[in-house]
Design a protein around this motif. Structure first.
Motif, PDB file in Angstrom:
ATOM      1  N   UNK A  44      -1.398 -16.497  13.781  1.00 50.78           N
ATOM      2  CA  UNK A  44      -2.198 -16.790  12.605  1.00 50.78           C
ATOM      3  C   UNK A  44      -1.271 -17.205  11.458  1.00 50.78           C
ATOM      4  N   UNK A  45      -1.595 -18.301  10.784  1.00 49.09           N
ATOM      5  CA  UNK A  45      -0.781 -18.748   9.654  1.00 49.09           C
ATOM      6  C   UNK A  45      -1.003 -17.806   8.462  1.00 49.09           C
ATOM      7  N   UNK A  46       0.080 -17.261   7.957  1.00 52.34           N
ATOM      8  CA  UNK A  46      -0.019 -16.359   6.817  1.00 52.34           C
ATOM      9  C   UNK A  46      -0.142 -17.176   5.533  1.00 52.34           C
ATOM     10  N   UNK A  47      -1.172 -16.933   4.741  1.00 48.42           N
ATOM     11  CA  UNK A  47      -1.333 -17.688   3.491  1.00 48.42           C
ATOM     12  C   UNK A  47      -0.539 -17.047   2.357  1.00 48.42           C
ATOM     13  N   UNK A  48      -0.547 -17.709   1.210  1.00 46.72           N
ATOM     14  CA  UNK A  48      -0.056 -17.069  -0.004  1.00 46.72           C
ATOM     15  C   UNK A  48      -0.984 -15.902  -0.349  1.00 46.72           C
ATOM     16  N   UNK A  49      -0.436 -14.866  -0.976  1.00 43.44           N
ATOM     17  CA  UNK A  49      -1.233 -13.669  -1.236  1.00 43.44           C
ATOM     18  C   UNK A  49      -2.452 -13.970  -2.107  1.00 43.44           C
ATOM     19  N   UNK A  50      -2.268 -14.838  -3.097  1.00 47.07           N
ATOM     20  CA  UNK A  50      -3.386 -15.126  -3.988  1.00 47.07           C
ATOM     21  C   UNK A  50      -4.517 -15.862  -3.254  1.00 47.07           C
ATOM     22  N   UNK A  51      -4.167 -16.677  -2.277  1.00 45.72           N
ATOM     23  CA  UNK A  51      -5.200 -17.354  -1.487  1.00 45.72           C
ATOM     24  C   UNK A  51      -5.946 -16.356  -0.605  1.00 45.72           C
ATOM     25  N   UNK A  52      -5.200 -15.405  -0.046  1.00 51.67           N
ATOM     26  CA  UNK A  52      -5.843 -14.373   0.770  1.00 51.67           C
ATOM     27  C   UNK A  52      -6.787 -13.526  -0.081  1.00 51.67           C
ATOM     28  N   UNK A  53      -6.369 -13.211  -1.293  1.00 56.78           N
ATOM     29  CA  UNK A  53      -7.219 -12.432  -2.197  1.00 56.78           C
ATOM     30  C   UNK A  53      -8.489 -13.186  -2.568  1.00 56.78           C
ATOM     31  N   UNK A  54      -8.375 -14.508  -2.688  1.00 56.09           N
ATOM     32  CA  UNK A  54      -9.516 -15.315  -3.098  1.00 56.09           C
ATOM     33  C   UNK A  54     -10.495 -15.580  -1.960  1.00 56.09           C
ATOM     34  N   UNK A  55     -10.070 -15.346  -0.730  1.00 52.85           N
ATOM     35  CA  UNK A  55     -10.932 -15.631   0.407  1.00 52.85           C
ATOM     36  C   UNK A  55     -12.140 -14.700   0.429  1.00 52.85           C
ATOM     37  N   UNK A  56     -13.310 -15.257   0.699  1.00 55.39           N
ATOM     38  CA  UNK A  56     -14.537 -14.469   0.771  1.00 55.39           C
ATOM     39  C   UNK A  56     -14.874 -14.030   2.195  1.00 55.39           C
ATOM     40  N   UNK A  57     -14.090 -14.507   3.180  1.00 55.20           N
ATOM     41  CA  UNK A  57     -14.453 -14.277   4.585  1.00 55.20           C
ATOM     42  C   UNK A  57     -14.151 -12.853   5.050  1.00 55.20           C
ATOM     43  N   UNK A  58     -13.203 -12.202   4.396  1.00 52.85           N
ATOM     44  CA  UNK A  58     -12.776 -10.881   4.853  1.00 52.85           C
ATOM     45  C   UNK A  58     -11.768 -10.930   5.982  1.00 52.85           C
ATOM     46  N   UNK A  59     -11.423 -12.141   6.459  1.00 55.63           N
ATOM     47  CA  UNK A  59     -10.513 -12.264   7.602  1.00 55.63           C
ATOM     48  C   UNK A  59      -9.154 -11.636   7.324  1.00 55.63           C
ATOM     49  N   UNK A  60      -8.671 -11.787   6.099  1.00 54.90           N
ATOM     50  CA  UNK A  60      -7.303 -11.369   5.809  1.00 54.90           C
ATOM     51  C   UNK A  60      -7.168  -9.874   5.525  1.00 54.90           C
ATOM     52  N   UNK A  61      -8.254  -9.137   5.715  1.00 51.22           N
ATOM     53  CA  UNK A  61      -8.178  -7.701   5.485  1.00 51.22           C
ATOM     54  C   UNK A  61      -7.086  -7.026   6.291  1.00 51.22           C
ATOM     55  N   UNK A  62      -6.896  -7.463   7.535  1.00 52.29           N
ATOM     56  CA  UNK A  62      -5.871  -6.838   8.372  1.00 52.29           C
ATOM     57  C   UNK A  62      -4.467  -7.143   7.847  1.00 52.29           C
ATOM     58  N   UNK A  63      -4.283  -8.305   7.221  1.00 55.57           N
ATOM     59  CA  UNK A  63      -2.978  -8.611   6.644  1.00 55.57           C
ATOM     60  C   UNK A  63      -2.692  -7.719   5.444  1.00 55.57           C
ATOM     61  N   UNK A  64      -3.729  -7.453   4.645  1.00 54.12           N
ATOM     62  CA  UNK A  64      -3.548  -6.519   3.530  1.00 54.12           C
ATOM     63  C   UNK A  64      -3.280  -5.101   4.047  1.00 54.12           C
TER      64      UNK A  64
END
Length: 208
Positions: A81-101
């Motif tokens: 999975x491509x890791x995004x910038x943190x601010x982009x992950x925070x802005x995502x509404x999908x919830x996908x990046x929860x595991x990265x946090x």
């Protein structure tokens, strides 16, 4: 000679949670699921773990380019999975990046006692590092053989080949945590390939 103790953590989202497996030699001495980063740190310290492999990005993307580690693995046809910038992950509404946090929380909890791997061959103290089960499977079986559809039997077979009893591993998440622990053993033995750089973080994979 007493075998060194290593650990692996499979990081999940809030629903799945985290899974921790601790290996002493080939024995599974601890196998926990649904644990907090602080609980996992406590177990690793109690069992005197030397190295911890973590299945989650250790760094967020910075700048326009992706992480060097992920690009280097992709060049070898090992995709993640491509890791995004943190601010982009925070802005995502999908919830996908929860595991990265959640992974970020694990690294933060471990940092004081298990400093993040910063490259090099010589490990002089406790360490934690980024790895992931698909890359480990590719290292053992080759990219043409490693299959997401066969990940359960393939990954259990790798552990069995290494002499690790798989019966205590009840789920694929347990198996993946054990694979991360296996990568930690290879790191301590100096038999790893490392991908990445210090600014973007390193991904560590066994070298056979």
């Amino acid at each position: 000679m007493t075998p060194r103790t290593v650990a692996g953590i499979d990081v999940g989202g809030d629903r799945k949670g985290n899974h921790l497996v601790i290996l002493r030699g080939t024995d599974v001495v601890c196998n926990l699921s649904g644990t907090t980063p602080e609980q996992m740190l406590e177990e690793c310290r109690a069992f005197e773990v030397a190295a911890v492999g973590i299945d989650a990005p250790c760094r967020w993307r910075t700048g326009a380019a992706g992480r060097v580690a992920e690009k280097a693995l992709a060049q070898r046809r090992i995709f993640s999975f491509a890791t995004p910038a943190r601010e982009l992950a925070l802005a995502s509404k999908s919830g996908f990046y929860g595991w990265m946090f959640n992974g970020e929380r694990v690294y933060d909890a471990f940092a004081a006692h298990f400093p993040l791997f910063s490259g090099g061959k010589r490990i002089t103290g406790r360490v934690c590092f980024e790895t992931f089960p698909h890359a480990i499977t590719c290292a053992f079986l080759g990219t043409d053989v490693a299959s997401a559809k066969q990940k359960g039997p393939q990954r259990r077979a790798i552990l069995a080949r290494e002499g690790i009893e798989t019966a205590p591993l009840r789920s694929i998440d347990d198996v993946d945590a054990a694979l991360c622990a296996l990568a930690a053993r290879y790191l301590l033995e100096g038999s790893v390939d490392t991908y990445g750089d210090e600014s973007g973080g390193f991904i560590v994979v066994p070298k056979l």
